[in-house]
Design a protein around this motif. Sequence first.
Motif, PDB file in Angstrom:
ATOM      1  N   GLN A 117       0.822  -1.209   0.000  1.00  0.00           N
ATOM      2  CA  GLN A 117       0.000   0.000   0.000  1.00  0.00           C
ATOM      3  C   GLN A 117       0.858   1.261   0.000  1.00  0.00           C
ATOM      4  O   GLN A 117       0.522   2.250  -0.656  1.00  0.00           O
ATOM      5  N   CYS A 118       1.961   1.233   0.736  1.00  0.00           N
ATOM      6  CA  CYS A 118       2.881   2.386   0.737  1.00  0.00           C
ATOM      7  C   CYS A 118       3.436   2.633  -0.664  1.00  0.00           C
ATOM      8  O   CYS A 118       3.545   3.782  -1.100  1.00  0.00           O
ATOM      9  N   GLN A 119       3.747   1.552  -1.363  1.00  0.00           N
ATOM     10  CA  GLN A 119       4.284   1.709  -2.714  1.00  0.00           C
ATOM     11  C   GLN A 119       3.233   2.262  -3.670  1.00  0.00           C
ATOM     12  O   GLN A 119       3.558   3.054  -4.561  1.00  0.00           O
ATOM     13  N   LEU A 120       1.977   1.866  -3.497  1.00  0.00           N
ATOM     14  CA  LEU A 120       0.906   2.421  -4.327  1.00  0.00           C
ATOM     15  C   LEU A 120       0.763   3.918  -4.083  1.00  0.00           C
ATOM     16  O   LEU A 120       0.597   4.702  -5.023  1.00  0.00           O
ATOM     17  N   ASP A 121       0.835   4.315  -2.814  1.00  0.00           N
ATOM     18  CA  ASP A 121       0.744   5.741  -2.482  1.00  0.00           C
ATOM     19  C   ASP A 121       1.896   6.519  -3.097  1.00  0.00           C
ATOM     20  O   ASP A 121       1.722   7.637  -3.607  1.00  0.00           O
ATOM     21  N   GLU A 122       3.100   5.932  -3.038  1.00  0.00           N
ATOM     22  CA  GLU A 122       4.276   6.614  -3.583  1.00  0.00           C
ATOM     23  C   GLU A 122       4.195   6.782  -5.091  1.00  0.00           C
ATOM     24  O   GLU A 122       4.835   7.670  -5.660  1.00  0.00           O
ATOM     25  N   LYS A 123       3.403   5.944  -5.736  1.00  0.00           N
ATOM     26  CA  LYS A 123       3.199   6.069  -7.183  1.00  0.00           C
ATOM     27  C   LYS A 123       2.145   7.125  -7.518  1.00  0.00           C
ATOM     28  O   LYS A 123       1.826   7.348  -8.681  1.00  0.00           O
ATOM     29  N   GLY A 124       1.610   7.785  -6.497  1.00  0.00           N
ATOM     30  CA  GLY A 124       0.579   8.790  -6.723  1.00  0.00           C
ATOM     31  C   GLY A 124      -0.815   8.204  -6.850  1.00  0.00           C
ATOM     32  O   GLY A 124      -1.719   8.867  -7.374  1.00  0.00           O
ATOM     33  N   LEU A 125      -1.007   6.982  -6.376  1.00  0.00           N
ATOM     34  CA  LEU A 125      -2.293   6.306  -6.509  1.00  0.00           C
ATOM     35  C   LEU A 125      -3.083   6.316  -5.207  1.00  0.00           C
ATOM     36  O   LEU A 125      -3.765   5.358  -4.863  1.00  0.00           O
ATOM     37  N   LYS A 126      -3.002   7.405  -4.483  1.00  0.00           N
ATOM     38  CA  LYS A 126      -3.730   7.520  -3.223  1.00  0.00           C
ATOM     39  C   LYS A 126      -5.231   7.623  -3.468  1.00  0.00           C
ATOM     40  O   LYS A 126      -5.671   8.038  -4.537  1.00  0.00           O
ATOM     41  N   VAL A 127      -6.000   7.236  -2.442  1.00  0.00           N
ATOM     42  CA  VAL A 127      -7.456   7.362  -2.515  1.00  0.00           C
ATOM     43  C   VAL A 127      -7.819   8.833  -2.612  1.00  0.00           C
ATOM     44  O   VAL A 127      -7.347   9.656  -1.833  1.00  0.00           O
ATOM     45  N   LYS A 128      -8.669   9.169  -3.580  1.00  0.00           N
ATOM     46  CA  LYS A 128      -9.052  10.569  -3.790  1.00  0.00           C
ATOM     47  C   LYS A 128     -10.554  10.783  -3.661  1.00  0.00           C
ATOM     48  O   LYS A 128     -11.015  11.527  -2.818  1.00  0.00           O
ATOM     49  N   LYS A 129     -11.328  10.113  -4.503  1.00  0.00           N
ATOM     50  CA  LYS A 129     -12.762  10.385  -4.553  1.00  0.00           C
ATOM     51  C   LYS A 129     -13.596   9.513  -3.630  1.00  0.00           C
ATOM     52  O   LYS A 129     -14.737   9.836  -3.344  1.00  0.00           O
ATOM     53  N   GLY A 130     -13.050   8.404  -3.191  1.00  0.00           N
ATOM     54  CA  GLY A 130     -13.819   7.554  -2.302  1.00  0.00           C
ATOM     55  C   GLY A 130     -13.457   6.092  -2.448  1.00  0.00           C
ATOM     56  O   GLY A 130     -12.592   5.718  -3.251  1.00  0.00           O
ATOM     57  N   VAL A 131     -14.116   5.258  -1.650  1.00  0.00           N
ATOM     58  CA  VAL A 131     -13.837   3.826  -1.637  1.00  0.00           C
ATOM     59  C   VAL A 131     -15.140   3.040  -1.650  1.00  0.00           C
ATOM     60  O   VAL A 131     -16.195   3.538  -1.255  1.00  0.00           O
ATOM     61  N   VAL A 132     -15.053   1.811  -2.113  1.00  0.00           N
ATOM     62  CA  VAL A 132     -16.186   0.894  -2.106  1.00  0.00           C
ATOM     63  C   VAL A 132     -15.840  -0.249  -1.173  1.00  0.00           C
ATOM     64  O   VAL A 132     -14.794  -0.885  -1.329  1.00  0.00           O
ATOM     65  N   GLN A 133     -16.703  -0.505  -0.197  1.00  0.00           N
ATOM     66  CA  GLN A 133     -16.489  -1.664   0.662  1.00  0.00           C
ATOM     67  C   GLN A 133     -17.541  -2.716   0.366  1.00  0.00           C
ATOM     68  O   GLN A 133     -18.734  -2.415   0.245  1.00  0.00           O
ATOM     69  N   ASP A 134     -17.100  -3.948   0.246  1.00  0.00           N
ATOM     70  CA  ASP A 134     -18.004  -5.065  -0.004  1.00  0.00           C
ATOM     71  C   ASP A 134     -17.378  -6.322   0.579  1.00  0.00           C
ATOM     72  O   ASP A 134     -16.242  -6.294   1.073  1.00  0.00           O
ATOM     73  N   ALA A 135     -18.114  -7.419   0.528  1.00  0.00           N
ATOM     74  CA  ALA A 135     -17.607  -8.677   1.071  1.00  0.00           C
ATOM     75  C   ALA A 135     -18.116  -9.829   0.219  1.00  0.00           C
ATOM     76  O   ALA A 135     -19.128  -9.709  -0.478  1.00  0.00           O
ATOM     77  N   SER A 136     -17.381 -10.945   0.283  1.00  0.00           N
ATOM     78  CA  SER A 136     -17.769 -12.116  -0.496  1.00  0.00           C
ATOM     79  C   SER A 136     -17.343 -13.374   0.245  1.00  0.00           C
ATOM     80  O   SER A 136     -16.326 -13.379   0.951  1.00  0.00           O
ATOM     81  N   PHE A 137     -18.125 -14.440   0.099  1.00  0.00           N
ATOM     82  CA  PHE A 137     -17.806 -15.701   0.766  1.00  0.00           C
ATOM     83  C   PHE A 137     -16.595 -16.368   0.121  1.00  0.00           C
ATOM     84  O   PHE A 137     -16.457 -16.388  -1.105  1.00  0.00           O
ATOM     85  N   ILE A 138     -15.734 -16.913   0.965  1.00  0.00           N
ATOM     86  CA  ILE A 138     -14.633 -17.777   0.541  1.00  0.00           C
ATOM     87  C   ILE A 138     -14.947 -19.143   1.151  1.00  0.00           C
ATOM     88  O   ILE A 138     -14.870 -19.312   2.366  1.00  0.00           O
ATOM     89  N   THR A 139     -15.326 -20.081   0.327  1.00  0.00           N
ATOM     90  CA  THR A 139     -15.809 -21.357   0.853  1.00  0.00           C
ATOM     91  C   THR A 139     -14.655 -22.277   1.259  1.00  0.00           C
ATOM     92  O   THR A 139     -13.516 -22.120   0.827  1.00  0.00           O
TER      93      THR A 139
END
Length: 304
Positions: A117-139
């Motif tokens: 995640q730190c590397q993504l931020d350093e690439k300028g890919l920080k969260v800007k407009k918002g996030v989506v949270q969801d979930a899914s079953f892993i059987t």
Amino acid sequence: MLKKAYENVRKNGDKLAEAEARIDWEAFRPIIAPMYHNNSFVGGRPNVDEVVMVKLLVLQQWYGLSDPELERQVDDRLSFQRFLGFPEKAPDYSTVWQFRERLAETGWDRLVWAELQCQLDEKGLKVKKGVVQDASFITADPGHAPADKPRGKEAKTRKSKDGTWAKKGNKSYYGFKLHAKTDVDYGLIRELETTPANVHDSKVDLSKKGEVAYRDKGFFGVKPRGYDATMKRATRGHPLNIRDKLRNKRINRKRAPGERPFAVIKRFFDAGHVLVTTVARVHVKMVFACFCFNLLQLNTLSGV
């Protein structure tokens, strides 16, 4: 000789090589190194290269391989050997298993994720407009144990650990649940958590203060840490009005892309079903499944 033979593979396209170039793999070395205890004056068997071990788990999840099959494929495929840096001898499958177990025991897979995640931020890919949270079953495999048989540390068989039963609609699932937060700007997974299947989506909040959290009706009534952009649900005596319905449509358009990571993780990386039986072990596998998804997503983003 191997490097020369690999050139023919490279000419036909190598997504692994593209993915490798996106990440500073050396940054994971100091994170993994402290897990080993044989670097003291006592000595011991030399460790397998820490970066190679991280890359092996990426390879395993990318191709949905068992530990023995991973060992065979590494010995056989030039693209795998190139991804690992052409090591003199690849670790055997038991070494891979032990490394994954150590990550589960220490929880240091979370440090690997944090570094990504730190590397993504350093690439300028920080969260800007918002996030989506969801979930899914892993059987997982429930085995033949009755529902009231002890689980967790009291379990007597490998089939009765942390997995639980949960029902969605008319279908029942046994296993675990992957909760993930995806940013709406770049489609990258920024946070994840793993729980037993019966933990309701709304019990896990991955948002941060200042983030707009787009969520479906399953989260209705539970405030996130971020700005609440949860779809509203009709309740007894309080039907949705036209304004609520239009708001739900706007939110749904924002959050719909958040379902894509689960589809890719399950279908492309074959991580929708696990053979491990504890939350900690499943979390390690989900960290590397999400790691692979982000690598794949980075390959599609321009200007990275």
